[in-house]
Design a protein around this motif. Sequence first.
Motif, PDB file in Angstrom:
ATOM      1  N   ASN A  54      -5.895  -0.364  -6.841  1.00 34.93           N
ATOM      2  CA  ASN A  54      -5.892   0.939  -7.289  1.00 34.93           C
ATOM      3  C   ASN A  54      -7.199   1.212  -8.141  1.00 34.93           C
ATOM      4  O   ASN A  54      -7.592   2.148  -7.975  1.00 34.93           O
ATOM      5  CB  ASN A  54      -4.668   1.202  -8.115  1.00 34.93           C
TER       6      ASN A  54
ATOM      7  N   ALA B 257       0.705  -1.282   0.141  1.00 34.85           N
ATOM      8  CA  ALA B 257      -0.122   0.015   0.001  1.00 34.85           C
ATOM      9  C   ALA B 257       0.912   1.325   0.057  1.00 34.85           C
ATOM     10  O   ALA B 257       0.336   2.229   0.569  1.00 34.85           O
ATOM     11  CB  ALA B 257      -0.934   0.032   1.417  1.00 34.85           C
TER      12      ALA B 257
ATOM     13  N   GLY C 195      -2.411   2.524   4.239  1.00 33.38           N
ATOM     14  CA  GLY C 195      -1.228   3.029   3.205  1.00 33.38           C
ATOM     15  C   GLY C 195      -0.145   3.773   3.879  1.00 33.38           C
ATOM     16  O   GLY C 195      -0.003   4.033   5.019  1.00 33.38           O
TER      17      GLY C 195
ATOM     18  N   LEU D 257     -10.325   1.510  -5.804  1.00 32.96           N
ATOM     19  CA  LEU D 257     -10.084   2.751  -5.002  1.00 32.96           C
ATOM     20  C   LEU D 257     -10.506   4.066  -5.918  1.00 32.96           C
ATOM     21  O   LEU D 257     -11.046   4.874  -5.501  1.00 32.96           O
ATOM     22  CB  LEU D 257      -8.766   2.821  -4.295  1.00 32.96           C
TER      23      LEU D 257
ATOM     24  N   LEU E 169      -4.684  -4.725  -0.272  1.00 26.58           N
ATOM     25  CA  LEU E 169      -3.525  -3.736   0.088  1.00 26.58           C
ATOM     26  C   LEU E 169      -2.949  -4.369   1.335  1.00 26.58           C
ATOM     27  O   LEU E 169      -1.795  -4.414   1.580  1.00 26.58           O
ATOM     28  CB  LEU E 169      -3.966  -2.219   0.265  1.00 26.58           C
TER      29      LEU E 169
ATOM     30  N   GLU F  27      -9.185  -2.925   0.299  1.00 31.96           N
ATOM     31  CA  GLU F  27      -8.391  -2.693   1.640  1.00 31.96           C
ATOM     32  C   GLU F  27      -7.898  -3.984   2.076  1.00 31.96           C
ATOM     33  O   GLU F  27      -6.596  -4.115   2.346  1.00 31.96           O
ATOM     34  CB  GLU F  27      -9.312  -2.063   2.816  1.00 31.96           C
TER      35      GLU F  27
ATOM     36  N   ARG G 209      -6.203   3.995   4.669  1.00 30.87           N
ATOM     37  CA  ARG G 209      -6.651   2.609   3.883  1.00 30.87           C
ATOM     38  C   ARG G 209      -5.276   1.698   4.325  1.00 30.87           C
ATOM     39  O   ARG G 209      -5.277   0.788   3.752  1.00 30.87           O
ATOM     40  CB  ARG G 209      -6.503   2.711   2.321  1.00 30.87           C
TER      41      ARG G 209
ATOM     42  N   SER H  59       1.687   3.496  -1.952  1.00 37.82           N
ATOM     43  CA  SER H  59       1.245   4.848  -2.516  1.00 37.82           C
ATOM     44  C   SER H  59      -0.229   5.431  -1.897  1.00 37.82           C
ATOM     45  O   SER H  59      -0.527   6.464  -2.317  1.00 37.82           O
ATOM     46  CB  SER H  59       1.181   4.811  -3.879  1.00 37.82           C
ATOM     47  N   GLN H  60      -0.722   4.476  -1.108  1.00 39.09           N
ATOM     48  CA  GLN H  60      -2.126   4.774  -0.917  1.00 39.09           C
ATOM     49  C   GLN H  60      -2.427   5.573   0.496  1.00 39.09           C
ATOM     50  O   GLN H  60      -1.538   5.587   1.092  1.00 39.09           O
ATOM     51  CB  GLN H  60      -2.956   3.421  -0.765  1.00 39.09           C
ATOM     52  N   ASP H  61      -3.584   6.006   0.678  1.00 41.81           N
ATOM     53  CA  ASP H  61      -4.031   6.848   1.971  1.00 41.81           C
ATOM     54  C   ASP H  61      -3.817   6.261   3.085  1.00 41.81           C
ATOM     55  O   ASP H  61      -3.718   5.062   3.202  1.00 41.81           O
ATOM     56  CB  ASP H  61      -5.528   7.231   1.806  1.00 41.81           C
TER      57      ASP H  61
ATOM     58  N   GLN I  18       1.203   6.565   1.680  1.00 43.32           N
ATOM     59  CA  GLN I  18       1.281   8.050   1.174  1.00 43.32           C
ATOM     60  C   GLN I  18       2.721   8.451   0.675  1.00 43.32           C
ATOM     61  O   GLN I  18       3.130   9.467   0.815  1.00 43.32           O
ATOM     62  CB  GLN I  18       0.738   8.942   2.081  1.00 43.32           C
TER      63      GLN I  18
ATOM     64  N   LYS J  67     -14.602  -0.608  -1.879  1.00 45.76           N
ATOM     65  CA  LYS J  67     -13.117  -0.090  -1.303  1.00 45.76           C
ATOM     66  C   LYS J  67     -12.941  -0.990  -0.108  1.00 45.76           C
ATOM     67  O   LYS J  67     -11.758  -1.256   0.140  1.00 45.76           O
ATOM     68  CB  LYS J  67     -13.217   1.264  -1.307  1.00 45.76           C
TER      69      LYS J  67
END
Lengths: 600, 600
Positions: B135, B92, B101, B138, B154, B151, B99, B94-96, B103, B146
């Motif tokens: 992705n 994860a 991630g 999302l 990820l 989730e 979630r 690159s993810q929030d 970031q 999602k």
Amino acid sequence: MQQKIVNPGDLAFQLYELHDVESVLRFDRYADHSRETLQAALDLALKVAAEEFAPHARLVDEEEPTFENGRVEMRPEVRKALDVLKGTGLMAASQDYERGGMQLPAAVAQMCVGMLKGANVGTQGYAGLTIAAANLILAHGSDEQKSRYAEQMLAGRFFGTMCLTEPHAGSSLGDLRTRAEPRADGSYRLFGNKIYISGGDHELSDNIVHMVLARLPDAPAGVKGISLFLVPKILVNEDGSLGERNDVALAGLIHKMGYRGTTSTMLNFGEKDGAVGYLVGQPHQGLAAMFHMMNEARIGVGLGSVMLGYTGYLHALDYARERRQGRPVGEKDPQSPQVPLIRHADIRRMLLAQKAYVEGGLALCLQGAMLVDEKKFAETGEQRELAAGLLDLLTPVIKSWPSRYCLEANSLAIQVHGGYGYTREYPVEQFYRDNRLNPIHEGTHGIQGLDLLGRKVSLAGGRFYQALMDRIETSIGEARQHPRLTDNADRLERAVRAMAEATDAINAEKSGGDKEQALANATLYLDAFGQLVVGWLWLRQGIRALAGLAGDGEQTAGFYEGKLRACDYFARYELPGVLHTAELLKAVDTTALNMADEEF
Amino acid sequence: MQQKIVNPGDLAFQLYELHDVESVLRFDRYADHSRETLQAALDLALKVAAEEFAPHARLVDEEEPTFENGRVEMRPEVRKALDVLKGTGLMAASQDYERGGMQLPAAVAQMCVGMLKGANVGTQGYAGLTIAAANLILAHGSDEQKSRYAEQMLAGRFFGTMCLTEPHAGSSLGDLRTRAEPRADGSYRLFGNKIYISGGDHELSDNIVHMVLARLPDAPAGVKGISLFLVPKILVNEDGSLGERNDVALAGLIHKMGYRGTTSTMLNFGEKDGAVGYLVGQPHQGLAAMFHMMNEARIGVGLGSVMLGYTGYLHALDYARERRQGRPVGEKDPQSPQVPLIRHADIRRMLLAQKAYVEGGLALCLQGAMLVDEKKFAETGEQRELAAGLLDLLTPVIKSWPSRYCLEANSLAIQVHGGYGYTREYPVEQFYRDNRLNPIHEGTHGIQGLDLLGRKVSLAGGRFYQALMDRIETSIGEARQHPRLTDNADRLERAVRAMAEATDAINAEKSGGDKEQALANATLYLDAFGQLVVGWLWLRQGIRALAGLAGDGEQTAGFYEGKLRACDYFARYELPGVLHTAELLKAVDTTALNMADEEF
């Protein structure tokens, strides 16, 4: 006969129209032959290739030979195919009648083996190596060696190998260490380890005859101290019957990316008392003997590369005609039927590139084979010397050009197939893997480049180089008689001039003293020189095609138009690259030469 | 840590000196990050790549997954490595945060996956596809989709796939036939067959989430009638627990030349009552949703190709330093010791070419990743639009350039190894086979060429094309401030002008009406355009290296000298090729286009 090995129309065009192979029938050696007998041999080889070799090509890739209980095990189809081949007599295609041979001209004999390579390079390996080893004995061996070994090999009773490389000595043969100790009876005992010995062990023949490079005790260091020995796996009695097992042991198999059907082995000579070997030719002259055969061996490598490219091209062509995918540019109706792949311009470009590479490569290899016969049999000493010199000059090109461009053809054949081409369910990925060996063995690209630029170009004061350029100029002049080919001729002329300037610049540099600098880009020189030579052969094919279109030929109008189109392709897409490489060469560029270790 | 995946100094140079990845930390999304946190993620990814992925890369090639008793069997090392990866949270990257991630900026997140690809592309495949599928959900899915699926993916509990291709519809997605029938509960039932589904079945995760393109009953024909569905292998209950097996059946495995560790499958949807699926996004907007993710997916493909080339280069460099073979040009004493391979000019040329390709390719992919962040987060709408346009323009280049030139790097790595490189005892032949997939999947070279020349170049009236050329001109102007780079700048300028003329000529032709003719050489256009872009990135590396040599940088002087040398190599050996391709393009050559079927 269903086959995708060669286009018979193209082969006929190249042999009878372009290279006029019938012209060598004027030599005494070929007096009994006619176009019909040549064609009969070719037809037989193609039939054996298509029916006995091609069907198990994938099988020997998927189930490569294994080393079990001290023996090499392999698929039974290999033996069956080779047994059929032995029965045809084609293993002795080029040899004397009195040795059981067919006395076929070099171009035809090479082509017979070439078709087997295109069909199944793995299984062919055993036969090809045997032919090469037998030729070596016939060229340099004693009468006894010829009858006891070479004749058995040509008949397929014994198979053969070439044992050059050692673990620490690949391209650098002068460093090999295998030693040969003389015995009172005139024989020798060999001790050493060899690697990458193709066909080094198997159960396909009654015996295996290894041609081994080794050093005598008094040998000078380097390449001048290497002798050639004949080392049979099983000793052969005077009456020709088989005797004891020799001291040659299989140490292991090497697993390759492709070419998997041909076992690659590590062999130990003399683990016990020494392997019994017999000197072939003169002491310390082993490398010269080996290189004496190198021209023909290297034509064989080049042609093998061509034929792998050729079969890939025919598979891609067939697929592009059958497989429907997508729509023409500008077709807006998504419900219109999908069109065959060949309808797309980019697919046609990839097919045309393959055609230009493989048919150009075939013309190149056959040109080399024609020179082999001219060199041996031409009427005057001057003609023979010229042919020998041209052959020497072209040999590195014949070895290397196909192994780059016909490998690229294999890559394009995969690309035409899309995702399917990447799978083992289709044959094109195997051709690509098999062909990747060819830029490496029998002298890498780098070695060939040094040979061409460091030796061959300046041979006899550059006389043969000049003779080749003169021939190219003659073809250019001839092409200029035809408006259809004027532009092609002009493009080739520019390439000739650019390479002449580059060659002069490098020679000036070399005579100026820094030989390393002069040779730094030898591989690029080799590549550009090859493009020039193949550009010439394409111009000649164009000229011949025009004659065909005018009625002087046996092929269809579509065939000749295709030849002209491929001639255009080569002139427009390929030859311009020569100009920029020549610029780089002319500048005697040292970018790579000057790169220091710590800068990587 | 012993690793041959990436040169950490080069990666630091590219991220922090060349592309200034720290500049994106100004965006709110990355406010918590610093160079230290970025580097910590990269170090972690490299450690996992080197310690968990690389050691079994050969194993999954030699013992590829098998289909036994309806299940996919594979080596246990795959699961173990993926379990470690799941634990790091890098799936994860690159993810929030919300979630689960990290970031991380796009360049860093891409690079984390890239290192896994270089280490073991086969095992990485399962993770990479899962990230891509997550992705997609999302970006286009409902909140429920999602949380219930993305989730889980990820976190590595579920894995994912992309199901696009059908046996009769590869590049031509508009022809796909899988159909989706609506049910009263809002779900759908899917019926159809998909092929080349990587990671389509396995036991590595609790569930597999297939992202499937299919047609609704009322769908218009062609690409405008394709919708995107989420189809789990095992149905997921409302509470997130696993329910019944869905009607998705493994029909068989496809065996590939390389990339063998990633299972390639044929899947049947709806052999019984129909596979339960859920619409993602709007009806008939499936292809748009898929293509919305395509820029990032294609950077991933390009970077994967780069990293396979990169690891091959590092292996070849190491081998060339260790292996002794032959003597320098001019050394006459055969008893002098053999020298390391790197001492030979031709070996250095092959290493320098590899360096130029892989480091140039890395710069290209990271440039794309930087634009991903600029496109999303830059301060003004104008900046974001420009970044989006530049990214659209560069995407076909990022996808295709590495898959040609870094594959060539792999071939050169084999060549540096000589015969050993062709054996499966060394890793370089596998890199070459693995990398051969990249010119095919996610849009072939041919498709990318049509995308670039047929769409991207003329996007917004050519505004983004012009913006790119302006940036290149700016770099040329900057380089001209340095005498060391004047010649390099001049060479790039010539290439820019040549391509501008070619582009104008093709556009004139296209507006003249014959679109097929204008696009006939689109693949060559793509290639030359790519060389131009990478030439620009090398010039920028040269400029940055001079700054480094002047004291403004973290690397050694040898490192910066090497960058300058590679910049020279690219300008002298590679860029001139653009000129001749541009000539051909300018002439709107129709040689291949006009080739008739019967002329082959």
